[in-house]
Design a protein around this motif. Structure first.
Motif, mmCIF file in Angstrom:
data_model
loop_
_atom_site.group_PDB
_atom_site.id
_atom_site.type_symbol
_atom_site.label_atom_id
_atom_site.label_comp_id
_atom_site.label_asym_id
_atom_site.label_seq_id
_atom_site.Cartn_x
_atom_site.Cartn_y
_atom_site.Cartn_z
ATOM 1 N N GLY A 1 3.177 18.643 -3.432
ATOM 2 C CA GLY A 1 3.416 17.692 -4.521
ATOM 3 C C GLY A 1 4.824 17.777 -5.049
ATOM 4 O O GLY A 1 5.497 16.758 -5.278
ATOM 5 N N LYS A 2 5.314 18.994 -5.254
ATOM 6 C CA LYS A 2 6.675 19.162 -5.750
ATOM 7 C C LYS A 2 7.701 18.783 -4.695
ATOM 8 O O LYS A 2 8.788 18.289 -5.018
ATOM 9 C CB LYS A 2 6.912 20.613 -6.184
ATOM 10 C CG LYS A 2 6.186 21.029 -7.431
ATOM 11 C CD LYS A 2 6.327 20.001 -8.547
ATOM 12 C CE LYS A 2 7.759 19.655 -8.905
ATOM 13 N NZ LYS A 2 7.860 18.526 -9.877
ATOM 14 N N LEU A 3 7.371 18.998 -3.424
ATOM 15 C CA LEU A 3 8.297 18.629 -2.356
ATOM 16 C C LEU A 3 8.493 17.119 -2.313
ATOM 17 O O LEU A 3 9.615 16.629 -2.105
ATOM 18 C CB LEU A 3 7.749 19.130 -1.017
ATOM 19 C CG LEU A 3 8.687 19.075 0.185
ATOM 20 C CD1 LEU A 3 9.951 19.874 -0.070
ATOM 21 C CD2 LEU A 3 7.966 19.592 1.436
ATOM 22 N N THR A 4 7.424 16.373 -2.543
ATOM 23 C CA THR A 4 7.518 14.914 -2.529
ATOM 24 C C THR A 4 8.421 14.405 -3.645
ATOM 25 O O THR A 4 9.368 13.651 -3.407
ATOM 26 C CB THR A 4 6.119 14.285 -2.675
ATOM 27 O OG1 THR A 4 5.295 14.719 -1.593
ATOM 28 C CG2 THR A 4 6.200 12.765 -2.667
ATOM 29 N N ILE A 5 8.167 14.819 -4.880
ATOM 30 C CA ILE A 5 8.932 14.293 -6.000
ATOM 31 C C ILE A 5 10.364 14.823 -6.001
ATOM 32 O O ILE A 5 11.311 14.111 -6.362
ATOM 33 C CB ILE A 5 8.222 14.594 -7.340
ATOM 34 C CG1 ILE A 5 8.911 13.878 -8.495
ATOM 35 C CG2 ILE A 5 8.159 16.087 -7.599
ATOM 36 C CD1 ILE A 5 8.927 12.375 -8.388
ATOM 37 N N ASP B 1 14.833 1.961 -5.359
ATOM 38 C CA ASP B 1 15.332 2.602 -4.141
ATOM 39 C C ASP B 1 14.241 2.651 -3.080
ATOM 40 O O ASP B 1 14.535 2.636 -1.876
ATOM 41 C CB ASP B 1 15.784 4.037 -4.427
ATOM 42 C CG ASP B 1 16.958 4.129 -5.383
ATOM 43 O OD1 ASP B 1 17.326 3.091 -5.973
ATOM 44 O OD2 ASP B 1 17.492 5.233 -5.549
ATOM 45 N N TYR B 2 12.981 2.716 -3.525
ATOM 46 C CA TYR B 2 11.860 2.908 -2.612
ATOM 47 C C TYR B 2 11.049 1.634 -2.394
ATOM 48 O O TYR B 2 9.996 1.674 -1.758
ATOM 49 C CB TYR B 2 10.970 4.040 -3.149
ATOM 50 C CG TYR B 2 11.785 5.270 -3.430
ATOM 51 C CD1 TYR B 2 12.253 6.054 -2.390
ATOM 52 C CD2 TYR B 2 12.163 5.600 -4.726
ATOM 53 C CE1 TYR B 2 13.058 7.158 -2.631
ATOM 54 C CE2 TYR B 2 12.960 6.695 -4.976
ATOM 55 C CZ TYR B 2 13.412 7.472 -3.931
ATOM 56 O OH TYR B 2 14.223 8.552 -4.161
ATOM 57 N N SER B 3 11.540 0.513 -2.904
ATOM 58 C CA SER B 3 10.892 -0.777 -2.625
ATOM 59 C C SER B 3 11.864 -1.758 -1.986
ATOM 60 O O SER B 3 11.479 -2.869 -1.638
ATOM 61 C CB SER B 3 10.318 -1.385 -3.914
ATOM 62 O OG SER B 3 11.336 -1.645 -4.863
ATOM 63 N N ALA C 1 0.834 -1.210 0.000
ATOM 64 C CA ALA C 1 0.000 0.000 0.000
ATOM 65 C C ALA C 1 0.860 1.248 0.000
ATOM 66 O O ALA C 1 0.536 2.249 -0.656
ATOM 67 C CB ALA C 1 -0.935 -0.010 1.208
ATOM 68 N N SER C 2 1.994 1.218 0.709
ATOM 69 C CA SER C 2 2.871 2.385 0.749
ATOM 70 C C SER C 2 3.546 2.619 -0.587
ATOM 71 O O SER C 2 3.876 3.758 -0.935
ATOM 72 C CB SER C 2 3.922 2.221 1.848
ATOM 73 O OG SER C 2 4.870 1.214 1.526
ATOM 74 N N GLN C 3 3.765 1.538 -1.361
ATOM 75 C CA GLN C 3 4.320 1.708 -2.703
ATOM 76 C C GLN C 3 3.304 2.399 -3.616
ATOM 77 O O GLN C 3 3.648 3.292 -4.397
ATOM 78 C CB GLN C 3 4.698 0.343 -3.295
ATOM 79 C CG GLN C 3 5.767 -0.405 -2.529
ATOM 80 C CD GLN C 3 7.091 0.332 -2.506
ATOM 81 O OE1 GLN C 3 7.559 0.807 -3.532
ATOM 82 N NE2 GLN C 3 7.702 0.421 -1.335
ATOM 83 N N PHE C 4 2.053 1.981 -3.497
ATOM 84 C CA PHE C 4 0.998 2.594 -4.307
ATOM 85 C C PHE C 4 0.844 4.079 -3.980
ATOM 86 O O PHE C 4 0.818 4.930 -4.878
ATOM 87 C CB PHE C 4 -0.328 1.861 -4.076
ATOM 88 C CG PHE C 4 -1.513 2.514 -4.733
ATOM 89 C CD1 PHE C 4 -1.773 2.321 -6.084
ATOM 90 C CD2 PHE C 4 -2.360 3.336 -3.998
ATOM 91 C CE1 PHE C 4 -2.862 2.944 -6.697
ATOM 92 C CE2 PHE C 4 -3.446 3.951 -4.598
ATOM 93 C CZ PHE C 4 -3.696 3.752 -5.946
ATOM 94 N N THR C 5 0.749 4.404 -2.689
ATOM 95 C CA THR C 5 0.535 5.805 -2.316
ATOM 96 C C THR C 5 1.746 6.670 -2.641
ATOM 97 O O THR C 5 1.586 7.840 -2.996
ATOM 98 C CB THR C 5 0.198 5.934 -0.825
ATOM 99 O OG1 THR C 5 1.228 5.308 -0.037
ATOM 100 C CG2 THR C 5 -1.141 5.286 -0.507
ATOM 101 N N LEU C 6 2.965 6.109 -2.512
ATOM 102 C CA LEU C 6 4.154 6.893 -2.832
ATOM 103 C C LEU C 6 4.121 7.350 -4.279
ATOM 104 O O LEU C 6 4.318 8.533 -4.584
ATOM 105 C CB LEU C 6 5.422 6.068 -2.579
ATOM 106 C CG LEU C 6 6.731 6.747 -3.014
ATOM 107 C CD1 LEU C 6 6.991 7.985 -2.183
ATOM 108 C CD2 LEU C 6 7.899 5.773 -2.928
ATOM 109 N N MET D 1 5.642 11.079 3.287
ATOM 110 C CA MET D 1 5.290 12.169 2.376
ATOM 111 C C MET D 1 4.397 11.666 1.245
ATOM 112 O O MET D 1 3.461 12.345 0.819
ATOM 113 C CB MET D 1 6.547 12.796 1.797
ATOM 114 C CG MET D 1 7.360 13.618 2.770
ATOM 115 S SD MET D 1 6.563 15.194 3.153
ATOM 116 C CE MET D 1 6.684 15.999 1.556
ATOM 117 N N GLY D 2 4.684 10.471 0.759
ATOM 118 C CA GLY D 2 3.873 9.899 -0.308
ATOM 119 C C GLY D 2 2.438 9.676 0.121
ATOM 120 O O GLY D 2 1.493 9.942 -0.643
#
Length: 494
Positions: free
Chosen positions: A316-320, A244-246, A52-57, A185-186
């Motif tokens: 949104g820009k801060l996250t990416i 990197d995020y999984s 779920a965290s991968q989807f929301t990120l 953040m995601g």
């Protein structure tokens, strides 16, 4: 994916490789707010998180203004609404499949994405695509800073330069915190982004005859393929850092479910943003191009609604941009450790390179300003494909079809190990993959020799995926492929 099939070899440590898990502190580490890992292998005891965290990120990372601008380009540069929407969707699906296949490698290998390139290029040879990826991070971050600077400037009543500097400071802080903060953040961005875009669509389309816009179907192959290329390049550009995020997910996490969570999140988020961009560009014309932030906020009229929209744009820009900064540090660490034969970098070194990479992006954003931003960003996206698609093709074909997921993880950190310093075969295919695209590239600062004969259509990214994939599949060496996936021993992970 069931790792029991790998047998005893999967828990062996290569005798020639360094201990990848030395220096672990006692006690649980999955709850740390500040990440202490860099590019080293993530042991099972530190794995955490959910699909779920991968989807929301990836949903939250794509519900942002740069994706809106990218979608708007399909119309700004000459396409109609209907075929632009279709082309963007096709590109999302194709490019999203490529990036999600990279993301599915994370739980199995427990490593940042670009480290696995050492299998195909060698420990030193992998530095070549790593340098190009670092340039990508700087460029994307700079583009995002221009737009986020606009939002902060209007919100706080400060100059654009001051707003960009403030935004950069926030990025440095969040990237230093690392993995857990980025996923948090995601989650926040996905919830706020969905609500904000529902409001924006309602405001934009209120009183408009959407059916009339969709009835204007003037198909042009060049403009259609441009839309496909814009969204495909958007997705493929995530490939070098999606794992990197999984990589902290438990090793038992299904590769297929990881593929779906990452891919659907990214495709859904970016398509929502780009569809809004298409309608905004079609309805507003010159009022949108070059004034993206102010146009979006004006949809909220004034007062609280306008303030919330400004904050949504910044979030949104801060996250990416934090993803870009964090990914850049992983790439720099891969370069340094490849040259020095190390397995990781210190926390101070990690922080130093966060500051350096964000600093480069900030300087570029301040120098570039806002003039002609849409066209510059379009040219950057399309030309970037020439260097990313061959790498993606080689990495995916090697992982899924040549080595079939059987990597020697300890050897990835040893220049004298199984994969050596240089892999001439992989590097040759990569260079050919870049070179074969040159006649087909069509950007504002470079146009290939065959583009005119094709009616101005840019098909370079298709050539850059297919040609190196086929060549590497038939000529990629299986000589150094272990019998099973080799990971650091379980007893070293505790």
């Amino acid at each position: 994916m069931d790792t029991s099939k790998f047998g005893a070899e999967s828990s062996a440590i290569s005798p020639s490789g360094p201990d990848l898990t030395s220096g672990l502190t006692s006690g649980p580490t999955s709850s740390r707010l500040i990440e202490r890992r860099s590019i080293d292998f993530i042991p099972e005891s530190e794995r955490h998180g959910s699909l779920a965290s991968q989807f929301t990120l990836w949903l939250g990372a794509n519900l942002q203004i740069t994706a809106v601008v990218t979608g708007a380009l399909a119309v700004v540069l000459g396409g109609d609404v209907f075929w632009s929407l279709i082309g963007l969707l096709i590109g999302q699906i194709l490019g999203g499949a490529v990036m999600a296949l990279h993301g599915a490698q994370g739980p199995q290998l427990g490593l940042p994405q670009m480290i696995s390139s050492r299998v195909q290029f060698g420990v030193y040879g992998a530095i070549v695509p790593l340098v190009l990826v670092c340039i990508m991070y700087v460029g994307f971050s700079a583009g995002g800073m221009v737009l986020s600077g606009q939002a902060l400037s209007h919100l706080m009543g400060i100059s654009n330069a001051s707003a960009i500097l403030l935004f950069s400071g926030l990025v440095i802080m969040l990237a230093t915190f690392g993995y857990r903060t980025i996923h948090f953040m995601g989650r926040v961005s996905s919830v706020i982004g969905v609500v904000a875009f529902l409001y924006l669509f309602a405001s934009l389309l209120k009183g408009q005859d959407v059916g009339a816009l969709l009835q204007n179907r003037s198909f042009d192959v060049g403009h259609f393929l441009l839309a496909v290329s814009l969204s495909a390049s958007w997705q493929i550009a995530y490939g070098p850092y999606v794992a990197d995020y999984s990589r902290y997910l438990p090793r038992s996490t299904s590769a297929f479910k990881t593929f779906l969570a990452v891919g659907i999140g990214s495709v859904l988020g970016s398509q929502i943003s780009m569809v809004f961009g298409v309608f905004a560009a079609a309805l507003a014309g010159n009022q949108f191009a070059g004034h993206e932030v102010s146009f979006i906020v004006d949809l909220g009229a004034t007062g609280v609604a306008a303030i919330l929209l400004y904050l949504t744009i910044v979030l949104g820009k801060l996250t990416i941009t934090t993803l870009n900064a964090y990914g850049s540090v992983m790439s720099v660490a891969a370069i340094l450790t490849g040259l020095g034969g190390q397995r990781t970098i210190s926390g101070r070194t990690k922080f130093f390179f966060v500051v350096v990479m964000v600093g480069f992006s900030t300087a570029l954003a301040l120098a570039a300003g806002e003039h002609d931003f849409l066209k510059k960003f379009s040219a950057f996206l399309l030309f970037l494909l020439a260097f990313l698609t061959p790498w993606s093709a080689i990495n995916l074909v090697d992982y899924y079809f040549v080595t079939k997921e059987r990597y020697d993880v300890p050897a990835l950190f040893n220049p004298d190990g199984r994969y050596g310093r240089w892999n001439a075969r992989g590097m040759t295919v990569y260079v050919l993959g870049v070179a074969v695209q040159m006649p087909f590239i069509a950007t504002s600062f470079y146009t290939g020799a065959w583009v005119e004969a094709l009616g101005g259509v840019d098909i370079s990214w298709i050539v850059g995926l297919v040609v190196p994939a086929v060549i590497y599949f038939y000529f990629g060496s299986k000589a150094n492929v272990p019998q099973a996936l080799i990971l650091p021993a379980d007893h070293a992970e505790s």
